[in-house]
Design an enzyme around this catalytic site. Structure first.
Site, PDB file in Angstrom:
ATOM      1  N   ASP A 126     -10.714   1.985  -3.462  1.00  0.00           N
ATOM      2  CA  ASP A 126     -11.279   1.688  -2.145  1.00  0.00           C
ATOM      3  C   ASP A 126     -12.798   1.707  -2.197  1.00  0.00           C
ATOM      4  O   ASP A 126     -13.458   1.306  -1.239  1.00  0.00           O
ATOM      5  CB  ASP A 126     -10.811   2.738  -1.122  1.00  0.00           C
ATOM      6  CG  ASP A 126      -9.474   2.356  -0.516  1.00  0.00           C
ATOM      7  OD1 ASP A 126      -9.024   1.219  -0.733  1.00  0.00           O
ATOM      8  OD2 ASP A 126      -8.882   3.204   0.179  1.00  0.00           O
ATOM      9  N   ASP A 156       0.840  -1.206   0.000  1.00  0.00           N
ATOM     10  CA  ASP A 156       0.000   0.000   0.000  1.00  0.00           C
ATOM     11  C   ASP A 156       0.872   1.252   0.000  1.00  0.00           C
ATOM     12  O   ASP A 156       2.087   1.189   0.271  1.00  0.00           O
ATOM     13  CB  ASP A 156      -0.889  -0.042   1.254  1.00  0.00           C
ATOM     14  CG  ASP A 156      -2.204   0.704   1.093  1.00  0.00           C
ATOM     15  OD1 ASP A 156      -2.324   1.489   0.129  1.00  0.00           O
ATOM     16  OD2 ASP A 156      -3.086   0.507   1.935  1.00  0.00           O
TER      17      ASP A 156
HETATM   18  C1  DGJ Z   1      -5.869   1.750   1.976  1.00  0.00           C
HETATM   19  C2  DGJ Z   1      -6.241   0.565   1.130  1.00  0.00           C
HETATM   20  O1  DGJ Z   1      -6.719   0.975  -0.104  1.00  0.00           O
HETATM   21  C3  DGJ Z   1      -7.248  -0.282   1.882  1.00  0.00           C
HETATM   22  O2  DGJ Z   1      -7.681  -1.360   1.088  1.00  0.00           O
HETATM   23  C4  DGJ Z   1      -6.625  -0.768   3.152  1.00  0.00           C
HETATM   24  O3  DGJ Z   1      -5.556  -1.626   2.870  1.00  0.00           O
HETATM   25  C5  DGJ Z   1      -6.153   0.417   3.989  1.00  0.00           C
HETATM   26  N1  DGJ Z   1      -5.313   1.289   3.228  1.00  0.00           N
HETATM   27  C6  DGJ Z   1      -5.422  -0.051   5.210  1.00  0.00           C
HETATM   28  O4  DGJ Z   1      -4.904   0.985   5.921  1.00  0.00           O
END
Ligand code: DGJ
Length: 728
Positions: A540, A468
């Protein structure tokens, strides 16, 4: 690979005509031609539908100036115009020489034809007329996909340092025309990525870019330009920059109808110091030409990504159905809680269990812990291994979330190394999501991260990491680097190179490892990152209404096997509407299926239904992940009311179609769905997949494509179906 034929059709590949000092890059359906003027300048001569041979190619000549305001060098279709002389159009490069000269004069030296990364390559050497500075332009030809892959390499062949102030990968010219063209781009923001935007091109410059140090979600580094194309017909020029940092793509059109596209690493705050004998290589800028509309561009990009971008051997293996714990548990991670989720996931047929954020010390919220990549002894008193073993026992692979480039000020790492981030000594350090960005351009930071991630993977049997990256870079300083006589503006590139180095090292040490690139959703989904990752987390936002738009946008570049899509719980969309589980599955099943809902809260009926869809997905994933994708009904064009996607094997023997109707306020019947790409004379058996399987029917390919198929969608909202079509 060379021929001086004037009569025959040149075969796909790279051809040189020595008398004319020109080259033709021939693909299955297109020709790209360049030539050298008598002054030694490199011009583009042609780009478009495939031409037979050199016979009709124009001479490479600088055009006459139109006036002292419209000077010749600005009108010339230069392949790599560098700041210097009377050049006022799009530029590819800019440099500062040691004596203060900021003017470049690149002339052709020689050329070679070879092969690189499995593709034929033309390398054209240019040299400055006075200064010890050389540029090698690389053109790789993907004949099957009608793509030209360009990049440039700059070398200081002298002793004094040279400052590169702009180092684009390529400038492309389109044929001059008065008829108005149209520009398609992908725009967005967090949780609303890759929305298709179209605008007429007028005499002007349009710039899309990222200055964030990551590609970002405001725009994707991709363009398509057409005149009157639609989904399946018409000429489209298109391209994408394979770079995981700040990028810049400019489209400039003159009133006289010339259009140039320039792009590469963003020149904003960029500098790269070339000391004696040092070189700098740009990322690839891949561009192509299709005569069969936007779908033609989509197929070409998908094949290119599968064949030439994605890491092997994973690119040839089915992507597993995954479960990700983030939406279910957020930071409330425990061994027991994750084991229970894993047990439920396994009964569904999930193949990869991924534990997301929250497994390392102090990570009970997003204000602490990033940087300390150790297993939290409070949440996992027995370590991580018992959970991993349980996951393996259940027949699943184990995956884990990390955010290596980040650090929370509240972490052991930051307390020990406050100088390991980007910073200016006298400025505050801007936090976003309570975190700062580690300077992964530094070797010691790279070593630290590899030193933690390597055993995390190796010692625990980790098959998959979700990597991430949740904020852009800021205060891009590196005081120690400046003190040792360097230029900290290099960090924009060094950061990306650092990320690539860490990923490449981990992959080399763990060849079975897969990586998902996530950046708060789809902020880093470019082809540079996909050279070392297997899939991207596209957004997301898992709301199916939003997803149809996002998935349509990203489908212009990325094939189904790379596009992560989870089924999550509703209501989760903040407007509290219920969407059938079936519909949620159907939207996620057109990509890389994942489950993100809280399985302990799913009813027995939900679980039973989920099993049906996961099982159905496994039957069709070879088509979804690797087949041709056709957007039969665009959600953008239908303003989100309905959408349909067909995936098809290359031999057209098997297809699957997904149809979605969000709302039907006037109780109309949905128009018959007309397929693409089937064999007209063949007969196909069509079966509705899933719960209420209707009896199979048989129709010819021609009927399916021209008359179409009435869909079993009823009249309700959030109606959807999946049709499996097999040649008899
Ligand atoms: C952002 C990501 O896009 C989410 O899927 C998740 O992993 C969160 N970060 C976790 O902090």
């Amino acid at each position: 690979m060379s021929a001086n034929q004037f009569t025959d059709m040149l075969a796909p590949g790279i051809h040189r005509h020595s008398d004319k000092n020109s080259w033709m890059l021939v693909t299955k359906h297109s020709t790209y031609a360049v030539g050298i003027t008598s002054e030694g300048l490199l011009l583009q001569l042609y780009w478009g539908t495939r031409l037979p041979n050199f016979a009709d190619l124009p001479e490479a000549q600088i055009p006459h100036e139109r006036s002292s305001h419209d000077v010749a060098l600005t009108l010339a279709r230069e392949e790599f115009p560098a700041f210097g002389g009377l050049r006022y159009g799009e530029l590819a490069a800019e440099a500062l020489f040691a004596d203060g000269t900021r003017d470049m004069d690149l002339r052709y030296q020689d050329a070679e034809i070879g092969e690189r990364q499995g593709l034929p390559e033309l390398r054209l050497h240019l040299r400055d007329a006075i200064y010890p500075f050389e540029v090698i332009l690389s053109y790789r030809v993907d004949s099957e996909n009608d793509l030209i892959i360009r990049s440039a390499s700059f070398t200081n062949t002298g002793k004094e340092p040279i400052v590169l102030k702009k180092a684009f990968s390529a400038v492309w010219h389109l044929p001059q025309q008065f008829e108005q063209r149209r520009l398609t781009t992908l725009a967005g923001q967090w949780a609303q990525e890759t929305l298709v935007q179209q605008r007429p091109i007028v005499a002007d410059t349009v710039q899309i870019e990222s200055r964030k140090g990551i590609p970002g979600s405001n725009a994707y580094p991709w363009f398509a330009i057409d005149t009157q194309a639609n989904e399946h017909q018409g000429e489209v020029y298109f391209g994408t920059i394979a770079w995981s940092g700040s990028w810049n793509l400019r489209v400039s059109t003159r009133v006289s109808g010339e259009t140039a596209i320039a792009g590469g690493i963003n020149e904003h705050d960029f500098a790269w110091i070339l000391t004696a004998n040092q070189s700098f290589e740009t990322p690839d800028f891949i561009a192509g030409f299709a005569r069969n509309g936007f779908n033609g561009t989509r197929q070409r990009m998908h094949r290119y990504v599968r064949e030439h971008v994605l890491p092997q051997p994973q690119a040839n293996q089915p992507r597993p159905v995954l479960y990700n714990s983030w939406e279910a548990t957020t930071f409330d991670v425990t061994e027991e809680g994750q084991s229970k989720l894993a047990e439920r996931a396994a009964t569904l047929g999930v193949e990869l269990f991924v534990i997301d954020d929250g497994w390392f010390p102090a990570r009970i919220h997003d204000r602490a812990g990033l940087g300390d990549w150790r297993v939290d002894p409070q949440k996992f008193p027995r370590g991580l291994r018992p959970l991993v073993e349980r996951v393996h026992e259940l027949g699943m692979q184990f995956g884990i979330w990390v955010e290596p480039e980040m650090v929370n000020p509240d972490s052991d790492l930051y307390r020990a190394h406050p100088d390991w981030i980007y910073y200016f000594p006298e400025r505050p350090r801007s936090e976003a999501r309570n975190q700062l960005v580690l300077n992964v351009g530094r070797k010691d930071v790279q070593e630290y991260l590899i030193g933690l991630l390597d055993p995390l993977i190796g010692d625990h049997g980790v098959s998959f990491i979700k990597w991430d990256m949740n904020r852009p870079l800021s205060e891009p300083g590196w005081p120690e680097y400046v003190q040792s006589g360097h230029d900290a503006r290099e960090i924009w590139v060094r950061h990306v190179q650092g990320v690539y180095t860490i990923m490449d090292t981990l992959r080399a040490r763990h060849p079975q490892l897969s990586i998902e690139s996530c950046s708060g959703g789809g902020s880093r989904a470019d082809l540079g990152i996909l050279t070392r990752t297997d899939q991207v987390w596209s957004s997301d936002n898992t709301h199916p209404d939003a997803r149809l738009f996002i998935q349509e946008g990203i489908s212009h570049i990325l094939p189904g096997r790379t596009m992560g899509a989870w089924v999550t719980d509703t209501p989760s969309d903040r407007v509290w509407n219920e969407i059938p589980l079936r519909y949620r599955f159907h939207v996620s099943m057109m990509g890389m299926l994942g489950i993100g809902g809280h399985l302990l809260h799913w009813s027995d009926e939900d679980m039973a239904e989920a099993r049906i869809w996961i099982d159905a997905y496994k039957q069709i994933r070879h088509i979804v992940q690797d087949g041709e994708q056709h957007w039969l009904v665009s959600p953008t064009a239908s303003q989100g009311t309905w959408a349909a996607v067909e995936c098809l094997t290359p031999d057209a023997r098997e297809a699957v179609a997904f149809a979605y109707r969000r709302t039907n306020p006037f109780w109309n019947t949905t128009p018959p769905l007309r397929f693409q790409g089937l064999q007209p004379d063949a007969r196909y058996r069509i079966k509705t997949m899933g719960q209420s399987e209707t009896p199979a029917i048989e129709l010819s390919g021609a009927t399916l494509m021209h008359q179409g198929l009435t869909l079993p969608l009823g009249r309700s909202s959030y109606a959807s179906c999946i049709l499996h079509i097999q040649q008899i």
